[in-house]
Scaffold this motif. Structure first.
Motif, PDB file in Angstrom:
ATOM      1  N   ALA A  65       0.796  -1.123   0.164  1.00 57.98           N
ATOM      2  CA  ALA A  65      -0.115   0.160   0.061  1.00 57.98           C
ATOM      3  C   ALA A  65       0.829   1.316  -0.024  1.00 57.98           C
ATOM      4  O   ALA A  65       0.629   2.156  -0.853  1.00 57.98           O
ATOM      5  N   ARG A  69       1.173   4.112  -3.039  1.00 60.07           N
ATOM      6  CA  ARG A  69       1.153   5.433  -3.030  1.00 60.07           C
ATOM      7  C   ARG A  69       2.104   6.276  -3.569  1.00 60.07           C
ATOM      8  O   ARG A  69       2.126   7.334  -4.138  1.00 60.07           O
ATOM      9  N   GLN A  72       1.833   6.104  -7.311  1.00 61.76           N
ATOM     10  CA  GLN A  72       0.840   6.939  -7.672  1.00 61.76           C
ATOM     11  C   GLN A  72       1.425   8.420  -7.651  1.00 61.76           C
ATOM     12  O   GLN A  72       1.350   9.146  -8.734  1.00 61.76           O
ATOM     13  N   ALA A  73       2.158   8.956  -6.818  1.00 60.04           N
ATOM     14  CA  ALA A  73       2.605  10.328  -6.465  1.00 60.04           C
ATOM     15  C   ALA A  73       3.386  10.460  -7.836  1.00 60.04           C
ATOM     16  O   ALA A  73       3.683  11.536  -8.674  1.00 60.04           O
ATOM     17  N   VAL A 166      -4.021   1.179  -6.628  1.00 58.77           N
ATOM     18  CA  VAL A 166      -4.482   2.718  -6.488  1.00 58.77           C
ATOM     19  C   VAL A 166      -4.696   3.027  -8.001  1.00 58.77           C
ATOM     20  O   VAL A 166      -4.270   2.621  -8.903  1.00 58.77           O
ATOM     21  N   SER A 171     -12.754   4.439  -7.421  1.00 58.97           N
ATOM     22  CA  SER A 171     -12.337   3.509  -6.448  1.00 58.97           C
ATOM     23  C   SER A 171     -13.229   2.357  -6.193  1.00 58.97           C
ATOM     24  O   SER A 171     -14.362   2.403  -6.634  1.00 58.97           O
ATOM     25  N   PHE A 176      -6.699   2.229  -2.423  1.00 59.44           N
ATOM     26  CA  PHE A 176      -6.444   2.975  -1.342  1.00 59.44           C
ATOM     27  C   PHE A 176      -6.513   4.610  -1.863  1.00 59.44           C
ATOM     28  O   PHE A 176      -6.274   4.689  -3.013  1.00 59.44           O
TER      29      PHE A 176
END
Length: 176
Positions: A65, A69, A72-73, A166, A171, A176
């Protein structure tokens, strides 16, 4: 010395049996005692191992997770710095775009591996055909990718089951 006299001269059959037992040095464990100790250890291992496996899976879920993230950033940063386009999808190429030394700013130091993958494969990534949406996912505990793609409407397709993902689309369970 009164004690030496007793050892040297037993006074009867009971006294001589006691001295023989003392002289044999019975300080080892019997077979029954060893079997009981082994059984107790086996029971404790039977209790501890499933808990340990659960803790490992939970740790891998948290790791996946957090890494998703971060990815994703990085993908969103790539979008901002590359004419509002997301990285192309493909088995390896999408993380290469994020780690390339020619990418400015360099978004991640190295490609990240899915902790649930038996072969240490990278996380999976798919971009919608209209290039507006993406999904990044981990195969999850069952080591089987249930997510297949993301639609042009931003919906994750396939059954997420235990996959961790993600997305910038809609969603669902596991996101997440």
């Amino acid at each position: 010395c009164e004690m030496q006299d007793v050892i040297a001269r037993p006074e009867g059959p009971k006294q001589s049996q006691r001295l023989l037992r003392f002289a044999r040095n019975d300080s080892g464990f019997t077979l029954v005692e060893l079997i009981i100790v082994i059984a107790v250890i086996a029971i404790l291992l039977g209790i501890a191992l499933p808990r340990l496996r659960g803790m490992i899976e939970e740790g891998n879920t948290v790791k996946a997770a957090a890494e998703l993230r971060a990815l994703q950033a990085a993908v969103e940063s790539y979008y901002i710095h590359n004419s509002k386009t997301y990285p192309a999808d493909g088995s390896v190429t999408w993380q290469t775009a994020l780690t390339a030394s020619t990418t400015r700013p360099r978004l991640i130091g190295s490609a990240l591996a899915d902790p649930f993958s038996a072969t240490s494969a990278q996380y999976s990534y798919d971009r919608s055909t209209n290039s507006l949406y993406y999904v990044i996912w981990s195969v999850g505990v069952d080591n089987t990718a249930d997510i297949t793609s993301i639609s042009d409407a931003g919906a994750v397709t396939g059954g997420p089951d235990d996959d961790i993902y993600v997305s910038n689309g809609t969603s669902g369970t596991g996101g997440f």
